[in-house]
Each structure stands twice: as C-alpha cells, then as structure tokens.
Motif scaffolding. Sequence first.
Motif, PDB file in Angstrom:
ATOM      1  N   VAL A  16       0.846  -1.065   0.031  1.00 34.25           N
ATOM      2  CA  VAL A  16      -0.072   0.138  -0.074  1.00 34.25           C
ATOM      3  C   VAL A  16       0.841   1.268  -0.069  1.00 34.25           C
ATOM      4  O   VAL A  16       0.712   2.194  -0.852  1.00 34.25           O
ATOM      5  CB  VAL A  16      -1.027   0.229   1.276  1.00 34.25           C
ATOM      6  N   GLU A  17       2.036   1.140   0.930  1.00 35.29           N
ATOM      7  CA  GLU A  17       2.777   2.492   0.930  1.00 35.29           C
ATOM      8  C   GLU A  17       3.424   2.920  -0.445  1.00 35.29           C
ATOM      9  O   GLU A  17       3.725   3.870  -0.781  1.00 35.29           O
ATOM     10  CB  GLU A  17       3.899   2.198   1.997  1.00 35.29           C
ATOM     11  N   ARG A  18       3.790   1.650  -1.106  1.00 32.96           N
ATOM     12  CA  ARG A  18       4.642   1.794  -2.558  1.00 32.96           C
ATOM     13  C   ARG A  18       3.475   2.352  -3.397  1.00 32.96           C
ATOM     14  O   ARG A  18       3.619   3.368  -4.121  1.00 32.96           O
ATOM     15  CB  ARG A  18       5.246   0.567  -2.984  1.00 32.96           C
ATOM     16  N   LEU A  19       2.012   1.879  -3.373  1.00 30.38           N
ATOM     17  CA  LEU A  19       1.143   2.233  -4.390  1.00 30.38           C
ATOM     18  C   LEU A  19       0.953   3.865  -3.921  1.00 30.38           C
ATOM     19  O   LEU A  19       0.764   4.371  -5.086  1.00 30.38           O
ATOM     20  CB  LEU A  19      -0.210   1.462  -4.018  1.00 30.38           C
ATOM     21  N   VAL A  20       0.674   4.070  -2.682  1.00 36.31           N
ATOM     22  CA  VAL A  20       0.419   5.612  -2.367  1.00 36.31           C
ATOM     23  C   VAL A  20       1.642   6.368  -2.874  1.00 36.31           C
ATOM     24  O   VAL A  20       1.569   7.607  -3.585  1.00 36.31           O
ATOM     25  CB  VAL A  20       0.371   5.638  -1.067  1.00 36.31           C
ATOM     26  N   TYR A  21       2.855   5.866  -2.673  1.00 39.73           N
ATOM     27  CA  TYR A  21       4.110   6.998  -3.185  1.00 39.73           C
ATOM     28  C   TYR A  21       4.358   7.199  -4.594  1.00 39.73           C
ATOM     29  O   TYR A  21       4.586   8.043  -4.955  1.00 39.73           O
ATOM     30  CB  TYR A  21       5.094   6.142  -2.305  1.00 39.73           C
ATOM     31  N   LEU A  22       3.951   6.058  -5.480  1.00 37.10           N
ATOM     32  CA  LEU A  22       4.165   5.839  -6.578  1.00 37.10           C
ATOM     33  C   LEU A  22       3.110   6.203  -7.754  1.00 37.10           C
ATOM     34  O   LEU A  22       3.344   6.642  -8.805  1.00 37.10           O
ATOM     35  CB  LEU A  22       4.751   4.376  -7.128  1.00 37.10           C
ATOM     36  N   LEU A  23       2.006   6.056  -6.985  1.00 40.58           N
ATOM     37  CA  LEU A  23       0.667   6.390  -7.923  1.00 40.58           C
ATOM     38  C   LEU A  23      -0.276   7.419  -7.388  1.00 40.58           C
ATOM     39  O   LEU A  23      -0.524   8.411  -7.920  1.00 40.58           O
ATOM     40  CB  LEU A  23       0.133   5.109  -8.409  1.00 40.58           C
ATOM     41  N   LEU A  24      -0.627   7.120  -6.261  1.00 38.59           N
ATOM     42  CA  LEU A  24      -2.073   7.664  -5.708  1.00 38.59           C
ATOM     43  C   LEU A  24      -1.543   9.225  -5.451  1.00 38.59           C
ATOM     44  O   LEU A  24      -2.254  10.057  -5.716  1.00 38.59           O
ATOM     45  CB  LEU A  24      -2.562   6.953  -4.475  1.00 38.59           C
ATOM     46  N   PHE A  25      -0.646   9.242  -4.433  1.00 40.35           N
ATOM     47  CA  PHE A  25      -0.304  10.738  -4.104  1.00 40.35           C
ATOM     48  C   PHE A  25       0.280  11.803  -5.232  1.00 40.35           C
ATOM     49  O   PHE A  25      -0.032  12.736  -5.515  1.00 40.35           O
ATOM     50  CB  PHE A  25       0.829  10.519  -2.832  1.00 40.35           C
ATOM     51  N   PRO A  26       1.040  11.044  -6.085  1.00 40.62           N
ATOM     52  CA  PRO A  26       1.420  12.050  -7.290  1.00 40.62           C
ATOM     53  C   PRO A  26       0.102  12.305  -8.119  1.00 40.62           C
ATOM     54  O   PRO A  26       0.124  13.587  -8.511  1.00 40.62           O
ATOM     55  CB  PRO A  26       2.362  11.041  -8.142  1.00 40.62           C
ATOM     56  N   ALA A  27      -0.756  11.426  -8.189  1.00 44.74           N
ATOM     57  CA  ALA A  27      -1.891  12.005  -8.948  1.00 44.74           C
ATOM     58  C   ALA A  27      -2.717  12.796  -8.111  1.00 44.74           C
ATOM     59  O   ALA A  27      -3.436  13.749  -8.567  1.00 44.74           O
ATOM     60  CB  ALA A  27      -3.049  10.733  -9.055  1.00 44.74           C
ATOM     61  N   LEU A  28      -2.948  12.714  -6.809  1.00 42.43           N
ATOM     62  CA  LEU A  28      -3.445  13.806  -5.898  1.00 42.43           C
ATOM     63  C   LEU A  28      -2.929  15.067  -6.174  1.00 42.43           C
ATOM     64  O   LEU A  28      -3.446  16.169  -6.315  1.00 42.43           O
ATOM     65  CB  LEU A  28      -3.487  13.405  -4.517  1.00 42.43           C
TER      66      LEU A  28
ATOM     67  N   TYR B 217      -0.407  14.036   3.170  1.00 40.65           N
ATOM     68  CA  TYR B 217      -1.894  13.379   3.485  1.00 40.65           C
ATOM     69  C   TYR B 217      -2.592  14.403   4.557  1.00 40.65           C
ATOM     70  O   TYR B 217      -3.536  14.604   4.351  1.00 40.65           O
ATOM     71  CB  TYR B 217      -1.794  12.149   4.010  1.00 40.65           C
ATOM     72  N   VAL B 218      -1.921  14.484   5.655  1.00 41.16           N
ATOM     73  CA  VAL B 218      -2.548  15.135   6.783  1.00 41.16           C
ATOM     74  C   VAL B 218      -2.869  16.707   6.146  1.00 41.16           C
ATOM     75  O   VAL B 218      -3.691  17.374   6.522  1.00 41.16           O
ATOM     76  CB  VAL B 218      -1.549  14.976   8.087  1.00 41.16           C
TER      77      VAL B 218
ATOM     78  N   GLY C 264      -6.595  10.045  -7.051  1.00 35.27           N
ATOM     79  CA  GLY C 264      -6.083  10.859  -6.024  1.00 35.27           C
ATOM     80  C   GLY C 264      -6.676  10.883  -4.610  1.00 35.27           C
ATOM     81  O   GLY C 264      -6.083  10.808  -3.614  1.00 35.27           O
ATOM     82  N   ALA C 265      -8.192  10.709  -4.964  1.00 36.41           N
ATOM     83  CA  ALA C 265      -8.901  10.574  -3.681  1.00 36.41           C
ATOM     84  C   ALA C 265      -8.724   9.453  -2.796  1.00 36.41           C
ATOM     85  O   ALA C 265      -8.892   9.547  -1.763  1.00 36.41           O
ATOM     86  CB  ALA C 265     -10.394  10.403  -4.212  1.00 36.41           C
ATOM     87  N   ALA C 266      -8.113   8.343  -3.434  1.00 36.46           N
ATOM     88  CA  ALA C 266      -7.616   7.168  -2.524  1.00 36.46           C
ATOM     89  C   ALA C 266      -6.188   7.548  -1.735  1.00 36.46           C
ATOM     90  O   ALA C 266      -6.173   6.960  -0.913  1.00 36.46           O
ATOM     91  CB  ALA C 266      -7.699   6.024  -3.381  1.00 36.46           C
ATOM     92  N   ALA C 267      -5.690   8.461  -2.209  1.00 38.11           N
ATOM     93  CA  ALA C 267      -4.373   8.559  -1.290  1.00 38.11           C
ATOM     94  C   ALA C 267      -4.344   8.909   0.190  1.00 38.11           C
ATOM     95  O   ALA C 267      -3.709   8.591   0.820  1.00 38.11           O
ATOM     96  CB  ALA C 267      -3.589   9.871  -2.222  1.00 38.11           C
ATOM     97  N   LEU C 268      -5.551   9.814   0.103  1.00 35.08           N
ATOM     98  CA  LEU C 268      -5.181  10.438   1.600  1.00 35.08           C
ATOM     99  C   LEU C 268      -5.910   9.117   2.827  1.00 35.08           C
ATOM    100  O   LEU C 268      -4.948   9.124   3.660  1.00 35.08           O
ATOM    101  CB  LEU C 268      -6.453  11.447   1.936  1.00 35.08           C
TER     102      LEU C 268
END
Length: 301
Positions: free
Chosen positions: A34-46, A106-107, A189-193
Amino acid sequence: MSDALLLLPDFALIVLGFLLCRYTALGRPLWDAVERLVYLLLFPALLFGAIVRNPISPASALPLAGSALAVVAVGVLLAYGLRLWPAVDARLHASGAQTAFRFNSYVALALAERLAGPPGVAWMALVVSVCVPLCNVAAVWPLARHGGQGYLRELARNPLIIATVAGLLFNLLGLRLPTLVDTTVARIGAAALPLGLMAVGAGLQVGALKEAPRLAAALLTIRHALLPAFAVLLVVALGLPAGQQAIVVAFAALPTASSAYVLAVRMGGHGGYTAGLVTMSTLIGMLALPLWLAAWRLWSP
C-alpha cells in the motif's frame, strides 16, 4: 469546532492503520505494498490534480509560497547543521535529517479544507507544490552523498517531484485536463489520503531511536517546536490574511512525511531509525499541531 477535533478524523485513520496492521490478518506485507502504491501512483495523482485544478496567480501567491518556503529552508539549514555535532553517525543523520523539514502531505491536504474552507485546499496545494521539490531535493542529497548514489538520477526518478513539476507546468501554461481524464485522476488521487494515513499508522515503530536519541530529539525539536514558532512570528510579521496564516502555521507544525521511511530504505539508509522518527513525529503532531494553532490565534492581532 476546536483544532483538536478538526484533526481527529485524520488521526483516527492513523490509529485504524496501526490496529489493522498489528491485530488483524492485514499485516506488514500488505501495508508495504500500500505504501508503495500511494508513493508511486496515488499521491502523485493527488498532487498533480490539486495543482492543475487551482489556478495560480504568481503575484497573489508569492507571500504565501514565500512563507512556506522560508519555513522549509530554515528546517533544512538546522537539520544539516546537526551533522556538525561531534560523534554524529553519518548514516543515521543522512536517514533522519529529512524528518526535520519534510511534512505529511496527506494530513496537510486533509486538514486544509477544515481549517480554511475550499480556498484552504487551493492554498495548501500551492504550498505543497512549491515545497515538495525543495524538500525532496534536500532529503535526497545527504542520502545520495552518503550512499554514493547518483543525485540527479534520484531526483529525476522521484514521483512526487515529477508530479509537482508537471502540475506546475500545466497550471502556468493555462492547460486543463479533459473532463474524463480529470475525473479519473481525481478518483485515483482521492484514494491517497485515507490509504496514506492508514499506512502511516501501520508503520508506527520507535525501537531504533535508541541508537541515537540525542539526534532524534534534536530533529523532532526542529520539526515540532522551532519551525512552528518561526512560522507564527513570520506570518504575523508579514500580515498575511488570516486563512493563509492558519495554513502556514499548520504546515509548519505538521508531522513529518511518512514517505521518509520509503526514501531512506530505497536509498540504503537506516529504515528503522527513520520509521521511529516518523512514528514519534506523528504522535507529537497529534498534540502539538492544535497547540500551535491555538498559540497563533493568541499571538495574531
């Protein structure tokens, strides 16, 4: 609603992540992914989406962006200065220095709307967009130097820097995403938070801090005492609008970035020590952030 209650939903997700990781079948391997997914895709999209959707006016944004950059710059200088202490372990310092000036986006983005309404999201997106490159450049430098890795190559591969630069170029050129693409990016991006906050909780650990407790205390003092105090004095002196003042003070008092652990491990640093700093910063931030916002309200005219 008090500042502590404003933060409660975000920190509840952190606690949920901790409980799920420790006491259910959803253990550490899942949260690593999950951490890698957030770092590599979700948070950049956000990041990319938030920057593109909020037009930036350089003139009006300059005091806000400049204040946030000043906070980060002071943190970088203070953190780097700790390397001059006698008997400081070079690897621990290279791994942990980033936690003194990086911030948990995120916060930040989850909190912004509750602090200042819809404009708060745009202001915080601007702050994040201008500070992420500086934070990542400053975080990569000691790790690359200590590990003998290619500094420019690491910067060019950093997904947060890529997303930020792309978003700023789109914004400044006046480009907009097609509706279908924009909706897709927004949903990614909404999934990142929520996932990012739960991943922070899943990674909480403090044991490795005993290897260099003085260094850890100094880094956390910079993150949670010196930078917020500097931010309060700065925004009051500059006379920023009240909403922007709240954003800058909250930004300065945020817990450190959970991705600091990922960066340290990926670049050969001491992951356990960095994870301990992230854990302590998260726990301290739960108490310190509302206190600094309250201090700003007492101090401001």
